[in-house]
Enzyme design. Structure first.
Site, PDB file in Angstrom:
ATOM      1  N   ARG A   1      12.040   2.984   2.631  1.00 44.97           N
ATOM      2  CA  ARG A   1      11.464   2.493   3.862  1.00 44.97           C
ATOM      3  C   ARG A   1      12.561   1.141   4.084  1.00 44.97           C
ATOM      4  NH1 ARG A   1       5.950  -0.560   4.807  1.00 44.97           N
ATOM      5  NH2 ARG A   1       5.419   1.764   5.424  1.00 44.97           N
TER       6      ARG A   1
ATOM      7  N   HIS B   1       6.721   6.894  10.855  1.00 44.34           N
ATOM      8  CA  HIS B   1       6.334   6.894   9.590  1.00 44.34           C
ATOM      9  C   HIS B   1       5.438   8.208   9.394  1.00 44.34           C
ATOM     10  CE1 HIS B   1       4.596   5.403   5.927  1.00 44.34           C
ATOM     11  NE2 HIS B   1       3.784   4.308   6.497  1.00 44.34           N
TER      12      HIS B   1
ATOM     13  N   ARG C   1       0.724  -1.286  -0.012  1.00 46.24           N
ATOM     14  CA  ARG C   1       0.158   0.002  -0.029  1.00 46.24           C
ATOM     15  C   ARG C   1       0.953   1.252  -0.015  1.00 46.24           C
ATOM     16  NH1 ARG C   1      -4.963  -0.516   2.888  1.00 46.24           N
ATOM     17  NH2 ARG C   1      -4.060  -2.166   3.239  1.00 46.24           N
ATOM     18  N   THR C   2       1.609   1.220   0.963  1.00 47.98           N
ATOM     19  CA  THR C   2       2.572   2.661   1.092  1.00 47.98           C
ATOM     20  C   THR C   2       3.349   2.836  -0.440  1.00 47.98           C
ATOM     21  OG1 THR C   2       2.595   2.459   3.329  1.00 47.98           O
ATOM     22  CG2 THR C   2       4.331   3.771   2.447  1.00 47.98           C
TER      23      THR C   2
ATOM     24  N   LYS D   1      23.282  -9.191  -1.984  1.00 48.27           N
ATOM     25  CA  LYS D   1      24.491  -9.314  -2.404  1.00 48.27           C
ATOM     26  C   LYS D   1      25.743  -8.791  -1.759  1.00 48.27           C
ATOM     27  CE  LYS D   1      22.833  -9.936  -7.198  1.00 48.27           C
ATOM     28  NZ  LYS D   1      22.514  -8.823  -8.581  1.00 48.27           N
TER      29      LYS D   1
END
Lengths: 326, 171
Positions: A116, A146, A66-67, A94
């Site tokens: 994020r 947030h 969603r975000t 990696k």
């Protein structure tokens, strides 16, 4: 960790990392701009040319649908070019470091990173190392903050309640692991909400939660009494270590928002949830889909608010000559 | 920059509005849709809308998201929502602003209008046409013309009553 990094020398927003340090004026400015973007979203052509030619990278070290999607739509509606990178699945695996990943993307002339990460402070670290023309928006860092979600929640409250002056807001659930709760408590404080309550089992309340300026409750009936706004949080099972809740059924019985518990609040109380919802765990479907739910408007508002925040950080910094010429 | 000096604009607004209404009257049979540009243009449009007795509601545009100086000065923190209550597709649009100066606002407004639909035509009506054009844009209907120097700025104040203020900045 300070929030000063997000402002330039003139005090204007350059990055959007945390609610800390934001003025009431800045938040209201975001609301004003977001209101105009709401009407853009209702048009046949939902785009404005504001960020044409800008490159936005959604840099997600932690999965999110969603975000990430709302940031992507927000950037596209500003006419920016958007690249989605799920780094967990590529470079990090990696062995590339966070800053090496960012420097590589910077070399591709990225203007804005939406970050994020599951570690608190990741967005700060990046912001501290990018050149002045590169901007960072924190889309959630660990259990820390947030901020765009908090602003969109506050914006949703204002759209439905008209203001903040006389409100009782109850935040329910996983306060301990919730970055949404932390940022939202801050923003509601700045906007002058007189009473913010948190309701959760003892095990999900941070120690000394009262220092945030909230009242804490362990009983839903008492905590929801006479509330105007109820913010349900997702039970973040993926962050929990050990047995913090007895059983899901018992959690639902005590803290799940059912039509019966909703009756403790004001009859016109609104119900919010940042998503994704655990139906039958923290919220009953009858409430989630009921007339008091504003969960879907939150999603729509989220796009407008993220457009406004992107527009603010991406916008130029020169003072206008002689005002704004005709 | 020295302190601004007020200059008497010597334009009668009522006469200018009447002049504009007269110029727009021939459009009447085509059922024009009127759109004003925030903020002064909306004030002028409201008056014209009444004078011409137009049946469709008045639209308003805030062109903040279409300006060409976003990368220089950023987004206008006082932006208002644009509101076009009528479908402009295939309609004859009268676009109204208070002052036509550089032409950049009109360029932005035309772009925004086309994001709402494809009008049959757009007629530009301005209260004041002043010198200083930077784009090939001209108004079809003008209330009054003013010749001003680069350091002179004319501004409409209002909405009740409407008045013109000319200011001079040093340089």
């Amino acid at each position: 960790m300070t929030g000063n990094l997000q402002f330039d020398a003139q005090g204007r927003l350059r990055h959007f990392l945390t609610i800390d340090g934001l003025s009431r004026e800045t938040i209201l400015e975001i609301f004003t701009i977001a209101e105009s973007f709401i009407s853009v979203g209702e048009r046949e052509i939902k785009k404005v040319p504001l960020a044409r030619g800008k490159t936005v990278v959604n840099l997600f070290f932690e999965s999110s649908t969603r975000t990430r999607t709302t940031f992507e739509i927000a950037a596209k509606r500003l006419s920016a070019d958007v690249i989605n990178l799920n780094v967990g699945a590529s470079s990090a695996a990696k062995g590339e470091t966070l800053l090496d990943t960012v420097r590589n993307l910077e070399a591709m002339h990225t203007d804005l990173f939406v970050v994020r990460h599951n570690q608190a402070g990741a967005a700060y670290l990046i912001a501290a190392h990018v050149p002045p023309h590169v901007h960072i928006i924190n889309a959630g860092d660990g259990a820390h903050a947030h901020p765009t979600q908090a602003v969109l929640d506050a914006f949703t409250i204002r759209r439905h309640k008209g203001g903040f002056e006389n409100l009782k807001v109850a935040i329910v659930g996983d306060i301990l692991y919730s970055r949404v709760a932390r940022s939202l408590i801050r923003v509601l404080d700045i906007l002058g909400v007189p009473e913010v309550r948190v309701i959760a089992p003892r095990t999900l309340l941070p120690t000394a939660v009262e220092t945030l300026g909230v009242r804490s409750y362990t009983d839903m009936g008492e905590g929801l009494d006479d509330a105007d706004v109820i913010v349900m949080l997702r039970l973040q099972r993926e962050r929990m270590r050990g047995a913090l809740i007895p059983s899901e059924q018992e959690y639902f019985n005590l803290y799940g928002l059912t039509p019966g518990k909703l009756e403790c609040a004001k009859p016109d109380a609104i119900v919010m949830h940042p998503g994704p919802m655990n139906r039958g765990l923290e919220i009953d479907s009858a409430v989630a889909d009921g007339p008091q739910s504003v969960i879907l408007p939150q999603v729509t508002n989220g796009i407008a608010v993220r457009m406004a925040i992107m527009a603010l950080v991406l916008g130029g910094r020169e003072p206008a000559e002689g005002g704004r010429p005709a | 920059m020295s302190s601004p000096t007020a200059v008497n604009p010597n334009v009668d607004i009522e006469t200018a509005l009447a002049h504009m209404a007269e110029g727009l009257t021939p459009l009447g049979p085509r059922r024009p849709a009127m759109v004003g540009i925030h903020t002064g243009g909306v004030w002028v449009a409201r008056r014209l809308h009444k004078l011409l007795d137009l049946e469709d509601p008045l639209g308003s545009l805030d062109i903040s998201f279409y300006r060409d100086d976003f990368t220089r000065i950023g987004v206008n923190p006082q932006v208002k929502a644009s509101n076009l209550p009528i479908d402009i597709e295939n309609r004859h649009v009268i676009l109204v602003d208070d002052v036509l100066h550089t032409g950049r606002t009109i360029r932005a407004a035309l772009n925004e209008i086309f994001d709402y639909g494809r009008p049959a035509s757009v007629t530009l009506a301005v209260l004041i046409e002043r010198s200083g054009r930077e784009l090939p844009i001209e108004a079809q209907v003008v209330g009054a013309h003013m010749k001003l120097n680069k350091n002179q700025h004319v501004k409409l104040v209002g909405p009740e009553p409407l008045a013109l203020a000319v200011q001079e900045t040093g340089g």
